[in-house]
Design a protein around this motif. Sequence first.
Motif, PDB file in Angstrom:
ATOM      1  N   PRO A   1      39.150  44.122  32.084  1.00 17.77           N
ATOM      2  CA  PRO A   1      38.359  42.980  32.319  1.00 17.77           C
ATOM      3  C   PRO A   1      36.917  43.196  32.899  1.00 17.77           C
ATOM      4  O   PRO A   1      36.903  44.044  33.627  1.00 17.77           O
TER       5      PRO A   1
ATOM      6  N   PHE B   1      43.129  37.667  33.744  1.00 15.19           N
ATOM      7  CA  PHE B   1      42.146  38.418  33.350  1.00 15.19           C
ATOM      8  C   PHE B   1      41.211  38.947  34.365  1.00 15.19           C
ATOM      9  O   PHE B   1      41.668  39.658  35.134  1.00 15.19           O
TER      10      PHE B   1
ATOM     11  N   HIS C   1      45.831  43.021  35.559  1.00 16.36           N
ATOM     12  CA  HIS C   1      45.795  42.611  34.269  1.00 16.36           C
ATOM     13  C   HIS C   1      46.533  43.303  33.211  1.00 16.36           C
ATOM     14  O   HIS C   1      46.519  44.580  33.598  1.00 16.36           O
ATOM     15  N   PRO C   2      47.313  42.912  32.200  1.00 16.99           N
ATOM     16  CA  PRO C   2      47.378  41.537  32.098  1.00 16.99           C
ATOM     17  C   PRO C   2      48.397  40.714  32.773  1.00 16.99           C
ATOM     18  O   PRO C   2      48.844  39.715  32.073  1.00 16.99           O
TER      19      PRO C   2
END
Length: 526
Positions: A143, A479, A505-506
């Motif tokens: 992210p 995220f 993440h995720p």
Amino acid sequence: MSPYDLIVIGAGHNGLVTAAYAARAGMRVLVLERREVLGGCCVTEEIWPGYKVSTASYVNSLFRPRIIRDLELKTHGFQMLPRNPSSFTPFPDGRFLLMGPDADLNRREIGKFSQRDADALPKYEAMLMRVADFLEPMLEETPPDPWSGRPRDLWRLAKLAWRFRKLGRDGAKAIDILTGAARPILDHWFESEQLKITLATDAVIGTFASPSAPGTAYVLFHHVMGECDGARGVWGYVRGGMGAISNSIASAARSFGAEIRTNAAVSRILTKNGRATGVALSNGDEIQARKVASCVDAHVTFEKLMDPSQLPDEFVDALRQIDYSSASLKINFALSELPDFTASRGTALGPQHRGTMHICPDFDYMERAFDDAKYGRPSQSPILECTIPTSVDDSIAPPGRHILSMFVQYAPYKLREGNWDDCKEAFADRCCDLLNEYAPNFKRSILHRQVISPLDLERTFGLTGGNIFQGAMPLSNLFFLRPAAGYSNYRTPIRGLYLCGAAAHPGGGVMGACGFNAAREILRNR
């Protein structure tokens, strides 16, 4: 001995993925696992002679195809077994709903309850698919940090916004599903309670929330995301149990030169001048490494394996806001025969046995089950999600015998009265009584039973609060906000220390994406 290039704490499937990619790139890698078996929650254990049980996770679809290809896992024993049909929901009035990848079957089955819903389902799935096409690539991306001001992060945010713009009017639906509650969304699309409840049970599995709670709609995407041997949205079993995933990754990692030790509990992450330098084991041994990757959750990593005073106050404050609430309990059974459902008779293997069997008649039932948990009580009438992997895999039980996995909601980790060690067997009895109402031969077919309470999930698998996702997954912890704002790139305030498990993440689920992404970032900083 010279230090390792990388030590991975925990041989969960994500940690093994990180180790395999790092070793493939030439790093000298050591994986340390506290238990005697590999896999973390993605594990197979022979808990009764001849029965190879997926004690924790139990079905697969979301595991990333790229990892299967890159690591050539099929040459290391990985084999998916698709389920068709994928679900069976019996109802108290004797009717039932079968669903699966066969569109004609779905139309016929849903048409028993509503022709309008039979017509609406393909449109609903197509909408989910369009939005999933936007979301799914993000699973394998680091992210961006919206607050860093770095050109690279701003460029990636702009690319993300451009991709979102291409959704057109489906963008609003994406926001609705990412932030909204499952119940009103399903109410909008469908009229029959039977279809809605079949879809809604997946939205609350593993969460401490009712289907009316914001954030529960996100899991509806799992209806179409993932794949089984190239078939989109199809869930399946793994031959040999879920541990075969972890064992195949471990085999690949070893083939690249990684070293894996079991019964090697890490007691402390070693640091010097703000940099990770290795780990100390519970037996007193210290092992040096240039980098360390933790596959355990953020609470264990930063508050049990480290002194939080080494970390920035704002980072510690953010970690302490992670929600580890849990209401999940798992029961594994060895059976002498298959359930004989009143709604679909017979102990011979039939379509009703292949997929997930949902015991939850309507939304109000779900809400009452959650109400009990809300006040610290196990549900008087719990939601059951049952699977029988022996329906398609004859390698995990003796001939003529079966394994049934029962995932139960709601069983709150924090009880108002008593403790789980004293009450788990009585609660399991209640779950057995409930399934017996739908399949009257069930209780007499039980040969063995294993009950795993939320407290057992914490003790055995190291899951804080028994939370199977290493922290809840609302939009506020996904995220670029997972595990905390500014730290979604798998790095931590300690240089050379990375997160590679579901705390990053995720998030939760047997995907391998957390480990894959973490490995990419580790290799980027070699």
